[in-house]
Write a protein that holds these residues in place. Structure first.
Motif, PDB file in Angstrom:
ATOM      1  N   ASN A  75      36.118 -18.918  -3.351  1.00  0.00           N
ATOM      2  CA  ASN A  75      35.311 -19.425  -4.472  1.00  0.00           C
ATOM      3  C   ASN A  75      36.001 -20.856  -5.145  1.00  0.00           C
ATOM      4  OD1 ASN A  75      33.416 -17.502  -3.962  1.00  0.00           O
ATOM      5  ND2 ASN A  75      34.153 -15.985  -5.544  1.00  0.00           N
ATOM      6  N   GLU A  76      37.253 -20.496  -5.075  1.00  0.00           N
ATOM      7  CA  GLU A  76      37.974 -21.617  -5.845  1.00  0.00           C
ATOM      8  C   GLU A  76      37.972 -23.079  -5.075  1.00  0.00           C
ATOM      9  OE1 GLU A  76      42.222 -22.713  -8.304  1.00  0.00           O
ATOM     10  OE2 GLU A  76      41.498 -20.558  -7.473  1.00  0.00           O
ATOM     11  N   ILE A  77      38.159 -22.675  -3.948  1.00  0.00           N
ATOM     12  CA  ILE A  77      37.923 -23.971  -2.787  1.00  0.00           C
ATOM     13  C   ILE A  77      36.356 -24.587  -3.064  1.00  0.00           C
ATOM     14  CG2 ILE A  77      37.859 -24.601  -0.442  1.00  0.00           C
ATOM     15  CD1 ILE A  77      40.238 -22.556   0.171  1.00  0.00           C
ATOM     16  N   THR A  78      35.432 -23.750  -2.989  1.00  0.00           N
ATOM     17  CA  THR A  78      33.998 -24.144  -3.117  1.00  0.00           C
ATOM     18  C   THR A  78      34.161 -24.837  -4.547  1.00  0.00           C
ATOM     19  OG1 THR A  78      33.076 -22.126  -1.849  1.00  0.00           O
ATOM     20  CG2 THR A  78      31.505 -23.406  -3.475  1.00  0.00           C
ATOM     21  N   ALA A  79      34.760 -24.320  -5.642  1.00  0.00           N
ATOM     22  CA  ALA A  79      34.671 -25.154  -6.905  1.00  0.00           C
ATOM     23  C   ALA A  79      35.285 -26.466  -6.751  1.00  0.00           C
ATOM     24  CB  ALA A  79      35.273 -24.256  -7.986  1.00  0.00           C
ATOM     25  N   LEU A  80      36.292 -26.583  -6.073  1.00  0.00           N
ATOM     26  CA  LEU A  80      37.029 -27.939  -5.761  1.00  0.00           C
ATOM     27  C   LEU A  80      36.395 -28.909  -5.006  1.00  0.00           C
ATOM     28  CD1 LEU A  80      40.778 -26.582  -5.070  1.00  0.00           C
ATOM     29  CD2 LEU A  80      40.014 -27.882  -7.132  1.00  0.00           C
ATOM     30  N   ILE A  81      35.328 -28.498  -4.052  1.00  0.00           N
ATOM     31  CA  ILE A  81      34.359 -29.291  -3.433  1.00  0.00           C
ATOM     32  C   ILE A  81      33.343 -29.811  -4.156  1.00  0.00           C
ATOM     33  CG2 ILE A  81      32.754 -29.575  -1.538  1.00  0.00           C
ATOM     34  CD1 ILE A  81      34.472 -27.354  -0.022  1.00  0.00           C
ATOM     35  N   ARG A  82      32.965 -28.778  -5.225  1.00  0.00           N
ATOM     36  CA  ARG A  82      31.619 -29.254  -6.000  1.00  0.00           C
ATOM     37  C   ARG A  82      32.200 -30.172  -7.061  1.00  0.00           C
ATOM     38  NH1 ARG A  82      29.225 -23.043  -6.705  1.00  0.00           N
ATOM     39  NH2 ARG A  82      27.984 -23.305  -4.733  1.00  0.00           N
ATOM     40  N   SER A  83      33.564 -30.100  -7.355  1.00  0.00           N
ATOM     41  CA  SER A  83      33.899 -30.975  -8.516  1.00  0.00           C
ATOM     42  C   SER A  83      34.503 -32.314  -8.173  1.00  0.00           C
ATOM     43  CB  SER A  83      34.875 -30.298  -9.320  1.00  0.00           C
ATOM     44  OG  SER A  83      36.104 -30.111  -8.716  1.00  0.00           O
ATOM     45  N   ARG A  84      34.287 -32.490  -6.708  1.00  0.00           N
ATOM     46  CA  ARG A  84      34.604 -33.675  -5.914  1.00  0.00           C
ATOM     47  C   ARG A  84      36.139 -33.760  -6.010  1.00  0.00           C
ATOM     48  NH1 ARG A  84      29.624 -35.773  -4.557  1.00  0.00           N
ATOM     49  NH2 ARG A  84      28.140 -35.653  -6.064  1.00  0.00           N
ATOM     50  N   ARG A  85      36.977 -32.660  -6.008  1.00  0.00           N
ATOM     51  CA  ARG A  85      38.399 -32.981  -5.912  1.00  0.00           C
ATOM     52  C   ARG A  85      38.743 -32.744  -4.632  1.00  0.00           C
ATOM     53  NH1 ARG A  85      40.670 -29.259 -10.737  1.00  0.00           N
ATOM     54  NH2 ARG A  85      42.801 -30.393 -10.478  1.00  0.00           N
ATOM     55  N   LEU A  86      38.075 -32.001  -3.684  1.00  0.00           N
ATOM     56  CA  LEU A  86      38.318 -31.777  -2.271  1.00  0.00           C
ATOM     57  C   LEU A  86      37.082 -32.217  -1.602  1.00  0.00           C
ATOM     58  CD1 LEU A  86      40.410 -30.383  -0.335  1.00  0.00           C
ATOM     59  CD2 LEU A  86      39.324 -28.274  -0.789  1.00  0.00           C
ATOM     60  N   ASP A  87      37.491 -33.073  -0.371  1.00  0.00           N
ATOM     61  CA  ASP A  87      36.462 -33.405   0.371  1.00  0.00           C
ATOM     62  C   ASP A  87      35.828 -32.094   1.035  1.00  0.00           C
ATOM     63  OD1 ASP A  87      37.374 -33.498   3.624  1.00  0.00           O
ATOM     64  OD2 ASP A  87      39.071 -33.835   2.224  1.00  0.00           O
ATOM     65  N   PRO A  88      34.626 -32.091   1.395  1.00  0.00           N
ATOM     66  CA  PRO A  88      33.808 -31.144   2.037  1.00  0.00           C
ATOM     67  C   PRO A  88      34.419 -30.619   3.425  1.00  0.00           C
ATOM     68  CG  PRO A  88      32.169 -32.402   1.099  1.00  0.00           C
ATOM     69  CD  PRO A  88      33.526 -33.370   0.944  1.00  0.00           C
ATOM     70  N   ALA A  89      35.051 -31.616   4.107  1.00  0.00           N
ATOM     71  CA  ALA A  89      35.105 -31.088   5.577  1.00  0.00           C
ATOM     72  C   ALA A  89      36.526 -30.435   5.643  1.00  0.00           C
ATOM     73  CB  ALA A  89      35.503 -32.381   6.504  1.00  0.00           C
ATOM     74  N   THR A  90      37.480 -30.661   4.564  1.00  0.00           N
ATOM     75  CA  THR A  90      38.659 -29.989   4.499  1.00  0.00           C
ATOM     76  C   THR A  90      38.671 -28.813   3.940  1.00  0.00           C
ATOM     77  OG1 THR A  90      39.823 -32.190   4.132  1.00  0.00           O
ATOM     78  CG2 THR A  90      41.018 -30.102   3.376  1.00  0.00           C
ATOM     79  N   GLY A  91      37.668 -28.882   2.944  1.00  0.00           N
ATOM     80  CA  GLY A  91      37.331 -27.415   2.188  1.00  0.00           C
ATOM     81  C   GLY A  91      36.610 -26.545   3.166  1.00  0.00           C
TER      82      GLY A  91
END
Length: 105
Positions: A75-91
Motif C-alpha cells: 500500500n505504501e509503495i502504491t502511494a509512492l507511485i501515485r504521488s509520483r515519487r516512485l516510477d510505476p515500473a520500479t514500484g
C-alpha cells in the motif's frame, strides 16, 4: 553427528520455505534502501520497517501478521507511485516480489 528431527508435513514446509521467503524480504528491503536518493529516507525507513516486522512475524510463525505487514508495504509503495515519487515500473517490480512472498506464506 547426525541430527534426526521428526516433524509434520506442515512443519517441514515451514522449515523449507520460510528461510527462502526471509531472504526474499531482505532482497526487497535492499532494493528499497537503494531508492533513498529517489524517494527519500523517510519512505525507505517506513517501508523497510514494515518488511522487518513481517520478517519478525514469520520468525514467530505468525503468517497472517506477516501477510498484513507485507500488504501495508505494498500500500505504501502504491502511494509512492501515485504521488509520483516512485516510477510505476520500479514500484510494480517491488510489489510483485512482495505478492510472491505473500503467496508463499
Amino acid at each position: 553427528g547426525v541430527c534426526v528431527v521428526s516433524m509434520t508435513a506442515a512443519q517441514s514446509l515451514t522449515a523449507t520455505f520460510e528461510p527462502r521467503l526471509a531472504n526474499t524480504i531482505a532482497a526487497v528491503s535492499a532494493q528499497v534502501a537503494a531508492l533513498a536518493p529517489v524517494i527519500g529516507n523517510g519512505p525507505v525507513t517506513s517501508v523497510n520497517g514494515k518488511l522487518s516486522n513481517a520478517q519478525a512475524s514469520m520468525a514467530r510463525g505468525n503468517r497472517n501478521a506477516a501477510a498484513n505487514q507485507l500488504n501495508a508495504a505494498i500500500n505504501e509503495i502504491t502511494a509512492l507511485i501515485r504521488s509520483r515519487r516512485l516510477d510505476p515500473a520500479t514500484g510494480a517490480a517491488l510489489m510483485a516480489a512482495l505478492q510472491q512472498i505473500i503467496a508463499g506464506l
